[in-house]
Enzyme design. Structure first.
Site, PDB file in Angstrom:
ATOM      1  N   GLU A 103      12.274  15.258   1.197  1.00  0.00           N
ATOM      2  CA  GLU A 103      11.745  16.135   2.233  1.00  0.00           C
ATOM      3  C   GLU A 103      11.075  17.378   1.663  1.00  0.00           C
ATOM      4  OE1 GLU A 103      14.699  17.903   4.745  1.00  0.00           O
ATOM      5  OE2 GLU A 103      16.261  17.777   3.227  1.00  0.00           O
ATOM      6  N   THR A 125      14.953   9.349  -1.471  1.00  0.00           N
ATOM      7  CA  THR A 125      16.129  10.204  -1.562  1.00  0.00           C
ATOM      8  C   THR A 125      17.364   9.345  -1.359  1.00  0.00           C
ATOM      9  OG1 THR A 125      17.405  12.005  -0.553  1.00  0.00           O
ATOM     10  CG2 THR A 125      15.901  10.818   0.884  1.00  0.00           C
ATOM     11  N   ASP A 127      19.906  10.459  -0.030  1.00  0.00           N
ATOM     12  CA  ASP A 127      20.506  10.938   1.222  1.00  0.00           C
ATOM     13  C   ASP A 127      20.001  10.196   2.454  1.00  0.00           C
ATOM     14  OD1 ASP A 127      22.018  12.826  -0.103  1.00  0.00           O
ATOM     15  OD2 ASP A 127      20.550  14.424   0.167  1.00  0.00           O
ATOM     16  N   ARG A 162      49.547   9.753  -2.480  1.00  0.00           N
ATOM     17  CA  ARG A 162      48.906  11.046  -2.287  1.00  0.00           C
ATOM     18  C   ARG A 162      47.585  10.847  -1.553  1.00  0.00           C
ATOM     19  NH1 ARG A 162      47.492  11.273  -8.511  1.00  0.00           N
ATOM     20  NH2 ARG A 162      49.352  12.590  -8.614  1.00  0.00           N
ATOM     21  N   GLY A 170      25.134  14.673   0.398  1.00  0.00           N
ATOM     22  CA  GLY A 170      24.689  14.710   1.782  1.00  0.00           C
ATOM     23  C   GLY A 170      24.671  16.140   2.276  1.00  0.00           C
ATOM     24  N   ARG A 171      23.538  16.823   2.066  1.00  0.00           N
ATOM     25  CA  ARG A 171      23.426  18.242   2.405  1.00  0.00           C
ATOM     26  C   ARG A 171      23.401  18.458   3.920  1.00  0.00           C
ATOM     27  NH1 ARG A 171      21.665  22.810  -0.127  1.00  0.00           N
ATOM     28  NH2 ARG A 171      21.313  21.631  -2.048  1.00  0.00           N
ATOM     29  N   GLU A 221      29.039  16.510   1.178  1.00  0.00           N
ATOM     30  CA  GLU A 221      29.093  17.859   0.614  1.00  0.00           C
ATOM     31  C   GLU A 221      28.704  18.934   1.628  1.00  0.00           C
ATOM     32  OE1 GLU A 221      26.339  17.884  -2.639  1.00  0.00           O
ATOM     33  OE2 GLU A 221      24.670  17.170  -1.403  1.00  0.00           O
ATOM     34  N   HIS A 271      26.475  13.613  -9.335  1.00  0.00           N
ATOM     35  CA  HIS A 271      25.270  12.953  -9.824  1.00  0.00           C
ATOM     36  C   HIS A 271      25.490  11.505 -10.246  1.00  0.00           C
ATOM     37  CE1 HIS A 271      24.023  17.128  -9.820  1.00  0.00           C
ATOM     38  NE2 HIS A 271      22.785  16.720  -9.903  1.00  0.00           N
ATOM     39  N   ARG A 274      23.442   9.214  -8.249  1.00  0.00           N
ATOM     40  CA  ARG A 274      21.996   9.157  -8.460  1.00  0.00           C
ATOM     41  C   ARG A 274      21.621   8.412  -9.736  1.00  0.00           C
ATOM     42  NH1 ARG A 274      20.214  15.008  -6.629  1.00  0.00           N
ATOM     43  NH2 ARG A 274      19.739  15.362  -8.827  1.00  0.00           N
TER      44      ARG A 274
END
Length: 341
Positions: A103, A125, A127, A162, A170-171, A221, A271, A274
């Protein structure tokens, strides 16, 4: 024609497949010549030009990353950025650009197109948040990596009883978290589109322990708590005005431990999502995008972006994508609520 290719923004599995496809078809079918611009828009600003022929793209299909390099350079933030890019194109007798990016990179391309630079965009991307296309290449690979990690974490979570919190990229959109979380059998999935209630998260965690299972929490994230603020490592900004994300996973683990009295740990995939070789689907999609991008150049369809609609590759105006982010539809997220807790 002489065409320049650049890859901007974060690296992504499948970038090399696009480069290969553009060069192969453009050279063999249309007689174009190609050059690469090194490190995205930075190379366009500083005239970092390298040869890009069939010999240079041979064998790169399965390779991750990009042979051209990349950067998060915003040419519109640099003094005389547009003029410097024009000078690079003129001095090397470049007729048009193929711009491969997400973007931000395509947002810059949209403005440059408005100012008369001939270019065609290719969306990428992990994402999957570029507006106008059903999928971007890189997403399928990232989901596969995240799903495998979740599968592995189930066994260690159950061995120690646990909670394991898995933080994925994922902004502004939760596509990776949702797809990988569902595929990996996560018990809680948190996405940026839906602010979460930490009390509800802890209730879901407790319900898993009550039936003697260890919970897995998958969080994008960019996920944020209700009435809270985004959790950040620091507040430094890149050239597109974005802060550095990551930190929500660790915050969640601490809150779950404090509120439930049970042990919790965090795994940040970062990363890893990616890197590495692209999946078969990403190679296929990236190759098709490249073929259609060079067709658009041949047709003079500048100021457009190639996109996947159903099984077809179409062209859409770059202007239609600017300022828009493709986010997870709330109804889609709600479909999987039965698996939470």
């Amino acid at each position: 024609m002489k065409i320049a290719v650049l890859t901007g923004g974060g690296d992504c599995p499948g970038l090399n497949a696009v480069i290969r496809s553009v060069v192969r078809k453009g050279t063999q079918d249309y007689g174009f010549t190609f050059v690469g611009l090194r490190d995205g828009w930075l190379g366009a600003l500083h005239a970092r030009v390298l040869p890009l022929g069939i010999a240079e793209v041979r064998g790169i299909l399965p390779r991750g990353g990009t042979i051209l390099g990349s950067s998060r350079t915003n040419p519109l933030k640099h003094d005389d950025g547009v003029r410097r890019i024009r000078d690079t194109l003129d001095s090397h007798r470049i007729d048009a650009l193929v711009v491969i990016g997400g973007e931000d990179t395509l947002g810059a391309a949209t403005e440059l197109s408005r100012q008369g630079i001939k270019l065609v965009g290719v969306p990428k991307t992990i994402d999957n948040d570029v507006a106008g296309t059903d999928y971007t290449f890189g997403f399928d690979t990232a989901v596969g990596i995240a799903t495998e990690a979740i599968d592995r974490l189930h066994t260690t979570a159950e061995s120690h009883m646990r909670t394991l919190v898995v933080e994925v990229m994922g902004r502004h959109s939760g596509w990776i978290a949702l797809h990988a979380g569902v595929a990996g059998g996560a018990n809680v999935i948190l996405v940026p589109e839906r602010p979460f209630d930490i009390d509800q998260v802890c209730a879901w965690v407790k319900s898993r322990f009550e039936i003697n299972y260890a919970p897995i929490v998958v969080a994008a994230e960019g996920a944020v708590p209700k009435d809270g603020r985004m959790i950040l490592k620091d507040r430094s900004l890149d050239e597109y005005g974005h802060v550095r994300l990551s930190g929500i996973g660790e915050w969640l683990a601490q809150e779950i431990e404090r509120r439930t009295g049970t042990e919790a740990r965090t795994t940040v995939l970062g990363h890893v999502q990616r890197g590495g070789t692209p999946s078969a689907f990403d190679r296929w999609l990236a190759t098709r995008f490249g073929l259609h991008a060079v067709d658009a150049v041949k047709d003079g369809a500048f100021g457009t972006m190639v996109a996947l609609r159903g099984t077809d590759i179409v062209r859409i105006p770059l202007d239609e994508t600017r300022g828009r982010t493709k986010t997870v539809d709330p109804s889609l997220y709600d479909e999987f609520g039965v698996f939470f807790g």
